[in-house]
Design a protein around this motif. Structure first.
Motif, mmCIF file in Angstrom:
data_model
loop_
_atom_site.group_PDB
_atom_site.id
_atom_site.type_symbol
_atom_site.label_atom_id
_atom_site.label_comp_id
_atom_site.label_asym_id
_atom_site.label_seq_id
_atom_site.Cartn_x
_atom_site.Cartn_y
_atom_site.Cartn_z
ATOM 1 N N LEU A 193 0.955 -0.969 -0.021
ATOM 2 C CA LEU A 193 -0.403 -0.331 0.055
ATOM 3 C C LEU A 193 0.929 0.926 0.160
ATOM 4 O O LEU A 193 1.923 1.729 1.511
ATOM 5 N N VAL A 194 0.692 2.048 -0.969
ATOM 6 C CA VAL A 194 1.141 3.764 -0.917
ATOM 7 C C VAL A 194 0.108 4.328 -0.369
ATOM 8 O O VAL A 194 -0.929 4.815 -0.798
ATOM 9 N N CYS A 195 0.793 5.287 0.427
ATOM 10 C CA CYS A 195 0.123 6.003 1.257
ATOM 11 C C CYS A 195 0.071 8.043 0.333
ATOM 12 O O CYS A 195 0.351 8.748 1.006
ATOM 13 N N THR A 196 -0.008 7.723 -1.030
ATOM 14 C CA THR A 196 -0.795 8.613 -1.751
ATOM 15 C C THR A 196 -2.089 8.199 -2.657
ATOM 16 O O THR A 196 -2.954 7.394 -2.534
ATOM 17 N N GLY A 197 -2.631 9.416 -3.230
ATOM 18 C CA GLY A 197 -4.083 8.882 -3.989
ATOM 19 C C GLY A 197 -4.826 9.322 -3.133
ATOM 20 O O GLY A 197 -5.508 9.907 -1.922
ATOM 21 N N LYS A 198 -5.902 7.595 -2.637
ATOM 22 C CA LYS A 198 -7.547 7.617 -1.935
ATOM 23 C C LYS A 198 -6.977 6.823 -0.371
ATOM 24 O O LYS A 198 -7.433 6.782 0.164
ATOM 25 N N TYR A 199 -5.868 6.965 -0.395
ATOM 26 C CA TYR A 199 -5.488 7.368 1.040
ATOM 27 C C TYR A 199 -5.471 7.126 2.166
ATOM 28 O O TYR A 199 -5.129 8.532 2.237
ATOM 29 N N ARG A 200 -6.025 6.891 3.535
ATOM 30 C CA ARG A 200 -7.051 7.437 4.109
ATOM 31 C C ARG A 200 -6.110 6.963 5.861
ATOM 32 O O ARG A 200 -5.711 6.034 5.779
ATOM 33 N N LYS A 201 -5.742 8.640 6.835
ATOM 34 C CA LYS A 201 -5.746 7.425 7.677
ATOM 35 C C LYS A 201 -6.135 6.163 8.102
ATOM 36 O O LYS A 201 -7.339 6.016 8.300
ATOM 37 N N GLY A 202 -5.621 5.937 8.757
ATOM 38 C CA GLY A 202 -6.029 3.780 9.815
ATOM 39 C C GLY A 202 -5.514 3.171 8.393
ATOM 40 O O GLY A 202 -5.562 1.573 8.448
ATOM 41 N N ASP A 203 -5.453 3.410 7.134
ATOM 42 C CA ASP A 203 -5.288 2.155 6.194
ATOM 43 C C ASP A 203 -4.055 1.216 6.266
ATOM 44 O O ASP A 203 -4.107 0.106 6.289
ATOM 45 N N ALA A 204 -2.957 2.428 6.716
ATOM 46 C CA ALA A 204 -1.221 1.167 6.441
ATOM 47 C C ALA A 204 -1.774 0.523 8.187
ATOM 48 O O ALA A 204 -0.791 -0.492 7.961
ATOM 49 N N MET A 205 -2.004 0.726 9.589
ATOM 50 C CA MET A 205 -2.254 -0.246 10.147
ATOM 51 C C MET A 205 -2.852 -1.715 9.679
ATOM 52 O O MET A 205 -2.625 -2.412 9.968
ATOM 53 N N ALA A 206 -4.174 -1.254 9.173
ATOM 54 C CA ALA A 206 -5.135 -1.961 8.407
ATOM 55 C C ALA A 206 -3.944 -2.945 7.630
ATOM 56 O O ALA A 206 -4.526 -4.118 7.754
ATOM 57 N N ALA A 207 -3.180 -1.907 6.355
ATOM 58 C CA ALA A 207 -2.661 -2.736 5.327
ATOM 59 C C ALA A 207 -1.860 -4.561 6.071
ATOM 60 O O ALA A 207 -1.376 -5.085 6.156
ATOM 61 N N LYS A 208 -0.867 -3.423 7.146
ATOM 62 C CA LYS A 208 0.004 -4.335 7.789
ATOM 63 C C LYS A 208 -0.473 -5.522 9.036
ATOM 64 O O LYS A 208 0.231 -6.695 8.736
ATOM 65 N N LYS A 209 -1.488 -5.754 9.340
ATOM 66 C CA LYS A 209 -2.329 -6.552 9.480
ATOM 67 C C LYS A 209 -2.153 -7.547 8.700
ATOM 68 O O LYS A 209 -3.045 -8.862 9.247
ATOM 69 N N GLY A 210 -2.655 -6.886 7.634
ATOM 70 C CA GLY A 210 -3.121 -8.422 6.530
ATOM 71 C C GLY A 210 -1.930 -8.947 5.980
ATOM 72 O O GLY A 210 -2.182 -9.775 5.109
ATOM 73 N N GLY A 211 -0.640 -8.771 5.820
ATOM 74 C CA GLY A 211 0.568 -8.996 5.663
ATOM 75 C C GLY A 211 0.974 -8.226 4.471
ATOM 76 O O GLY A 211 2.160 -8.490 3.973
ATOM 77 N N HIS A 242 2.597 -4.935 2.989
ATOM 78 C CA HIS A 242 3.813 -3.942 3.021
ATOM 79 C C HIS A 242 3.466 -2.830 2.989
ATOM 80 O O HIS A 242 1.896 -2.557 2.021
ATOM 81 N N VAL A 243 3.982 -1.235 3.401
ATOM 82 C CA VAL A 243 3.770 0.035 3.566
ATOM 83 C C VAL A 243 4.435 0.901 3.684
ATOM 84 O O VAL A 243 5.717 0.721 3.493
ATOM 85 N N ALA A 244 4.239 1.605 2.049
ATOM 86 C CA ALA A 244 5.146 2.713 1.742
ATOM 87 C C ALA A 244 4.916 4.517 1.334
ATOM 88 O O ALA A 244 3.521 4.169 1.315
ATOM 89 N N ALA A 245 5.742 5.013 2.314
ATOM 90 C CA ALA A 245 5.657 6.906 1.576
ATOM 91 C C ALA A 245 4.621 7.008 -0.149
ATOM 92 O O ALA A 245 4.002 8.276 -0.176
ATOM 93 N N SER A 246 5.227 6.547 -0.362
ATOM 94 C CA SER A 246 4.514 6.680 -2.178
ATOM 95 C C SER A 246 5.605 5.715 -3.150
ATOM 96 O O SER A 246 6.142 4.686 -2.468
ATOM 97 N N PHE A 247 5.434 5.227 -4.664
ATOM 98 C CA PHE A 247 5.718 4.681 -5.662
ATOM 99 C C PHE A 247 7.668 4.183 -5.468
ATOM 100 O O PHE A 247 8.198 3.126 -5.493
ATOM 101 N N ALA A 248 7.879 5.471 -5.707
ATOM 102 C CA ALA A 248 9.198 5.894 -5.704
ATOM 103 C C ALA A 248 9.940 5.172 -4.291
ATOM 104 O O ALA A 248 11.118 5.077 -4.159
#
Length: 257
Positions: free
Chosen positions: A223-241, A243-249
């Protein structure tokens, strides 16, 4: 997801809007990161639920932003729809954006199904009611996607999902999903680069359609934290196994390390 699982990945599927670009501009560092990916020789496909533009048009738009791609690099629900509907004997009425018609199967003279995508301002009562009439008489509903919304030029906008839900409710039918997060769609895209699902990683900004959908199809995901990313998505993504990155780059920096 660990650095070790990143190293086991042999191919990538990349979402487009919200990952590579936003509105009319490439996201920061995305063009350079995409060039690094292409130089690496790693197989990839751009996997998008967009149902307003053709693959050729999308490739041209991306090229204008600095991304060197062709229509053959892109997999969309519309590009996959003809084979799926033909195999099931479905003759579609098209409730899609006019720009998408070149990628869609032809409109049937006597439809027994509805193929629905993001028609935008073309979601009129008359068009929805015609689709409802086909469905209430026993027709099948095929959805090119059921995303709830996306981020457009003027902020968040309704996507196809709410209209799919409305027709399902009215006609008491269940749509067959062709786009993300359909497991078959992810697996077909993985097969397009000749890899098993478990060797492929999906990069997206949509927790439900990109990350959770990919994981349920047996792929790795980021999951990248751009576009339609919203607060709380990162934690849910990590729980599902995932990876989380601030951006595609940032993701490519870690992935090609």
């Amino acid at each position: 997801m660990t650095p070790e699982s990143l190293k086991q990945t042999a191919g990538l599927l990349l979402d487009v809007g919200g990952v590579l670009y936003q509105g009319d501009e490439a996201l920061s560092g995305a063009v350079a990161a995409f060039k690094r990916l292409k130089t690496s020789g790693l197989p990839f496909r751009l996997l998008t639920n967009t149902t307003r533009t053709t693959r050729t048009e999308l490739a041209s738009r991306l090229a204008a932003l600095g991304f060197e791609v062709t229509g053959a690099d892109i997999v969309t629900p519309a590009s996959a729809a003809a084979a799926i509907l033909d195999a099931e004997g479905a003759r579609p009425h098209l409730l899609v954006h006019p720009d998408l018609l070149p990628d869609c199967p032809p409109e049937a003279a006597e439809p027994n199904a509805v193929l629905l995508g993001d028609a935008g301002e073309h979601f009129t009562f008359e068009r929805l009611n015609r689709a409802f009439g086909i469905l209430i008489e026993g027709g099948r509903l095929y959805a090119l996607g059921r995303n709830r919304f996306f981020r457009g030029r003027n902020g968040f906008e309704l996507d196809a999902g709410p209209f799919v839900a409305a027709l399902e409710y009215a006609a008491q039918v269940e749509a067959t999903l062709i786009g993300k997060p359909s497991p078959e769609f992810f697996r077909a895209a993985a097969a397009a680069i000749d890899l098993p699902s478990e060797k492929v990683l999906m990069v997206g900004d949509d927790l439900e359609a990109d990350v959770i959908g990919a994981r349920e199809a047996g792929l790795e995901a980021a999951l990248v934290c751009t576009g339609k990313y919203r607060k709380g998505d990162a934690m849910a993504a990590k729980k599902g196994g995932a990876h989380v990155a601030a951006s595609f780059a940032e993701f490519i920096d870690a992935f090609l390390l």
